[in-house]
Design a protein around this motif. Structure first.
Motif, PDB file in Angstrom:
ATOM      1  N   LEU A   7       0.830  -1.205   0.000  1.00 37.52           N
ATOM      2  CA  LEU A   7       0.000   0.000   0.000  1.00 37.52           C
ATOM      3  C   LEU A   7       0.862   1.251   0.000  1.00 37.52           C
ATOM      4  N   TRP A   8       1.949   1.232   0.749  1.00 38.77           N
ATOM      5  CA  TRP A   8       2.849   2.388   0.774  1.00 38.77           C
ATOM      6  C   TRP A   8       3.482   2.624  -0.586  1.00 38.77           C
ATOM      7  N   LYS A   9       3.917   1.538  -1.227  1.00 38.81           N
ATOM      8  CA  LYS A   9       4.511   1.676  -2.560  1.00 38.81           C
ATOM      9  C   LYS A   9       3.498   2.238  -3.553  1.00 38.81           C
ATOM     10  N   GLU A  10       2.273   1.715  -3.507  1.00 36.52           N
ATOM     11  CA  GLU A  10       1.233   2.165  -4.433  1.00 36.52           C
ATOM     12  C   GLU A  10       0.868   3.625  -4.203  1.00 36.52           C
ATOM     13  N   GLU A  11       0.717   4.015  -2.945  1.00 33.34           N
ATOM     14  CA  GLU A  11       0.295   5.384  -2.645  1.00 33.34           C
ATOM     15  C   GLU A  11       1.409   6.400  -2.904  1.00 33.34           C
ATOM     16  N   LYS A  12       2.654   6.015  -2.672  1.00 29.39           N
ATOM     17  CA  LYS A  12       3.757   6.929  -2.978  1.00 29.39           C
ATOM     18  C   LYS A  12       3.913   7.102  -4.486  1.00 29.39           C
ATOM     19  N   LYS A  13       3.732   6.018  -5.229  1.00 24.00           N
ATOM     20  CA  LYS A  13       3.789   6.120  -6.701  1.00 24.00           C
ATOM     21  C   LYS A  13       2.656   7.007  -7.204  1.00 24.00           C
ATOM     22  N   ARG A  14       1.482   6.825  -6.641  1.00 25.20           N
ATOM     23  CA  ARG A  14       0.333   7.654  -7.015  1.00 25.20           C
ATOM     24  C   ARG A  14       0.628   9.127  -6.734  1.00 25.20           C
ATOM     25  N   ALA A  15       1.239   9.410  -5.581  1.00 26.04           N
ATOM     26  CA  ALA A  15       1.560  10.790  -5.217  1.00 26.04           C
ATOM     27  C   ALA A  15       2.547  11.406  -6.201  1.00 26.04           C
ATOM     28  N   TYR A  16       3.540  10.634  -6.601  1.00 26.56           N
ATOM     29  CA  TYR A  16       4.502  11.128  -7.598  1.00 26.56           C
ATOM     30  C   TYR A  16       3.810  11.395  -8.930  1.00 26.56           C
ATOM     31  N   ASP A  17       2.894  10.513  -9.299  1.00 22.97           N
ATOM     32  CA  ASP A  17       2.179  10.675 -10.579  1.00 22.97           C
ATOM     33  C   ASP A  17       1.270  11.912 -10.569  1.00 22.97           C
ATOM     34  N   LEU A  18       0.791  12.296  -9.389  1.00 24.55           N
ATOM     35  CA  LEU A  18      -0.132  13.429  -9.284  1.00 24.55           C
ATOM     36  C   LEU A  18       0.579  14.784  -9.197  1.00 24.55           C
ATOM     37  N   MET A  19       1.898  14.758  -9.112  1.00 19.73           N
ATOM     38  CA  MET A  19       2.640  16.027  -9.063  1.00 19.73           C
ATOM     39  C   MET A  19       2.445  16.815 -10.353  1.00 19.73           C
ATOM     40  N   ASP A  20       2.364  18.139 -10.211  1.00 23.72           N
ATOM     41  CA  ASP A  20       2.266  19.040 -11.359  1.00 23.72           C
ATOM     42  C   ASP A  20       3.597  19.781 -11.490  1.00 23.72           C
ATOM     43  N   ASN A  21       4.433  19.312 -12.376  1.00 22.63           N
ATOM     44  CA  ASN A  21       5.761  19.912 -12.539  1.00 22.63           C
ATOM     45  C   ASN A  21       5.815  20.920 -13.685  1.00 22.63           C
ATOM     46  N   THR A  22       4.672  21.226 -14.267  1.00 22.08           N
ATOM     47  CA  THR A  22       4.663  22.106 -15.435  1.00 22.08           C
ATOM     48  C   THR A  22       4.133  23.511 -15.132  1.00 22.08           C
ATOM     49  N   SER A  23       3.316  23.661 -14.096  1.00 22.00           N
ATOM     50  CA  SER A  23       2.726  24.970 -13.795  1.00 22.00           C
ATOM     51  C   SER A  23       3.805  25.976 -13.401  1.00 22.00           C
ATOM     52  N   LYS A  24       3.666  27.183 -13.893  1.00 16.93           N
ATOM     53  CA  LYS A  24       4.566  28.270 -13.540  1.00 16.93           C
ATOM     54  C   LYS A  24       3.978  29.028 -12.349  1.00 16.93           C
ATOM     55  N   LEU A  25       4.713  29.067 -11.271  1.00 13.49           N
ATOM     56  CA  LEU A  25       4.239  29.741 -10.064  1.00 13.49           C
ATOM     57  C   LEU A  25       4.982  31.057  -9.869  1.00 13.49           C
ATOM     58  N   ASP A  26       4.257  32.062  -9.389  1.00 10.94           N
ATOM     59  CA  ASP A  26       4.846  33.374  -9.125  1.00 10.94           C
ATOM     60  C   ASP A  26       4.814  33.616  -7.622  1.00 10.94           C
ATOM     61  N   ILE A  27       5.831  33.125  -6.937  1.00 12.42           N
ATOM     62  CA  ILE A  27       5.931  33.238  -5.483  1.00 12.42           C
ATOM     63  C   ILE A  27       7.222  33.985  -5.153  1.00 12.42           C
ATOM     64  N   VAL A  28       7.091  35.036  -4.352  1.00 11.53           N
ATOM     65  CA  VAL A  28       8.246  35.861  -3.982  1.00 11.53           C
ATOM     66  C   VAL A  28       8.365  35.881  -2.461  1.00 11.53           C
ATOM     67  N   ALA A  29       9.569  35.565  -1.961  1.00 11.96           N
ATOM     68  CA  ALA A  29       9.823  35.553  -0.525  1.00 11.96           C
ATOM     69  C   ALA A  29      10.971  36.510  -0.222  1.00 11.96           C
ATOM     70  N   ILE A  30      10.703  37.475   0.669  1.00 12.16           N
ATOM     71  CA  ILE A  30      11.670  38.526   0.981  1.00 12.16           C
ATOM     72  C   ILE A  30      12.002  38.505   2.467  1.00 12.16           C
ATOM     73  N   ASP A  31      13.251  38.757   2.799  1.00  9.33           N
ATOM     74  CA  ASP A  31      13.623  38.944   4.201  1.00  9.33           C
ATOM     75  C   ASP A  31      14.872  39.809   4.269  1.00  9.33           C
ATOM     76  N   ILE A  32      14.924  40.667   5.274  1.00  4.41           N
ATOM     77  CA  ILE A  32      16.066  41.555   5.438  1.00  4.41           C
ATOM     78  C   ILE A  32      17.293  40.814   5.957  1.00  4.41           C
ATOM     79  N   ASP A  33      17.067  39.651   6.583  1.00  6.30           N
ATOM     80  CA  ASP A  33      18.135  38.843   7.167  1.00  6.30           C
ATOM     81  C   ASP A  33      18.728  37.906   6.111  1.00  6.30           C
ATOM     82  N   LYS A  34      20.005  38.116   5.791  1.00  5.34           N
ATOM     83  CA  LYS A  34      20.665  37.309   4.773  1.00  5.34           C
ATOM     84  C   LYS A  34      20.707  35.832   5.150  1.00  5.34           C
ATOM     85  N   MET A  35      20.951  35.547   6.431  1.00 11.04           N
ATOM     86  CA  MET A  35      21.013  34.150   6.877  1.00 11.04           C
ATOM     87  C   MET A  35      19.651  33.468   6.747  1.00 11.04           C
TER      88      MET A  35
END
Length: 387
Positions: free
Chosen positions: A234-262
């Motif tokens: 079941l773990w093998k099947e569900e993990k494979k299903r999860a990988y198959d459901l990934m969307d690797n083609t959508s372009k996302l516009d996410i910006v993360a800002i912080d004043i702290d370099k670290m």
């Protein structure tokens, strides 16, 4: 086999967790403070651990009964078919809570339940001493007004531990809370998302994982993976299903800002570990450099909310910059968690469109939702659209 399962949740997020369970097509039996009970089989245990973004844990409910004496607690616990779950070498520990009950000594209740389970398993397996060298089974005895609920933790580490946080900063937001903030906002993968106080990048990373449909539990392990009662297939099947459901083609516009370099360096490493570094632009800069890249967008953030004098000055500066940004960009919306009860007057000069009391760890916070004006509602918004 059909089970009753319990997804535990931070107070205030029960409705969010319930929607996630229903999205997985499991029947919700009841919703209570801090927990949602639902029905499912062995696959449901696997799938809910892999996919629930805002739940804290998934528990397997064993039984519920009334007990007013230690003898009643022992006998009713021993009468349960623990052998259906725990094998001869299973390692079982017992934790507990008791509220408004005659059996108020938690250590005593834990010891009695441990003894009852050991007695049952010893008789069934014909063993005087149980080795407890195998898989982990954490049993929890919860007693509320003399009603005993026995559960077994299927998750192990809390579900907020996704496995991508290789570097952290002071006072990080929990991954489950960050995911809930995104889900409770107007954001979708076609809109710009900005976090001006990103810290170690948790909000941006959780948004990217949602946008890419990455199962939050895909890169970690769970206690029940080692259980004999759950077929490893079941773990093998569900993990494979999860990988198959990934969307690797959508372009996302996410910006993360912080004043702290670290902080930015930590956020970048965490995004790489999560596999979403190509979805997020990390910028080491002061908030005054925030520019609206679109006529409308979403800010989701967890700014500092300390009580020391230096922190209060820093927060006041952050608020002034927010105020300026939203005066110039009225079509943007903001979703923020903070302990500050005066945020509405300090930044927006109006009441939030929605408020929700939540908890970040043990700290009570409020999730404020300020909805931006629709494009075309006034001349200023129309002007923003033309820039």
């Amino acid at each position: 086999m059909r089970y009753e399962l319990i997804a535990t949740a931070t107070f205030g997020l029960e409705a969010v967790v319930r929607r996630e369970i229903e999205k997985l097509d499991y029947k919700v039996l009841k919703t209570e403070d801090g927990k949602i009970t639902f029905e499912g089989d062995e696959r449901a245990i696997v799938r809910s651990n892999l996919w629930l973004r805002t739940a804290d844990r998934v528990l397997l409910k064993i039984a519920e009964f009334e007990a007013r004496t230690f003898e009643e607690l022992f006998q009713q616990t021993k009468a349960l078919m623990w052998e259906a779950l725990i094998p001869p070498d299973g390692k079982f520990t017992v934790t507990g809570t008791s509220v408004k009950s005659q059996l108020h000594s938690v250590p005593a209740c834990q010891g009695i339940c441990k003894k009852a389970i050991a007695s049952r398993l010893g008789e069934v397996y014909m063993m005087e001493t149980l080795p407890e060298t195998g898989a982990e089974y954490t049993v929890k005895v919860t007693i509320l007004k003399d009603i005993v609920t026995l559960t077994v933790d299927t998750s192990g580490f809390g579900l907020h531990k996704r496995g991508y946080r290789v570097k952290t900063v002071a006072a990080p937001i929990k991954e489950t809370l960050a995911a809930a903030m995104v889900q409770l906002s107007f954001w979708n993968k076609d809109r710009v998302l900005l976090d001006p106080c990103c810290g170690s990048g948790t909000i941006a990373i959780e948004a990217a994982m949602i946008g890419r449909n990455i199962a939050p539990g895909l890169s970690r392990s769970f206690a029940c993976e080692e259980w004999e009662a759950i077929d490893k297939k079941l773990w093998k099947e569900e993990k494979k299903r999860a990988y198959d459901l990934m969307d690797n083609t959508s372009k996302l516009d996410i910006v993360a800002i912080d004043i702290d370099k670290m902080a930015i360096e930590a956020a970048e490493e965490n995004a790489v570990e999560a596999g979403v570094d190509d979805c997020i632009r990390f910028i080491n800069a002061d908030m005054s450099r925030i520019k609206a890249s679109q006529p409308s967008g979403i800010i989701i953030t967890n700014p500092p909310y300390g009580e020391r004098i230096g922190e209060r000055k820093q927060i006041a500066t952050i608020y002034s910059k927010y105020k300026k940004f939203f005066a110039e960009n009225p079509s943007w919306s903001m979703f923020m968690v903070t302990t500050d009860k005066d945020i509405e007057s300090k930044v927006f000069g109006r009441k939030a469109d929605r408020r929700r009391k939540l908890y970040n760890g043990r700290l009570e916070i409020c999730y404020y939702q300020f909805h931006g004006k629709k494009i075309g509602d006034n001349g200023k918004a129309k002007q923003a659209e033309q820039k």
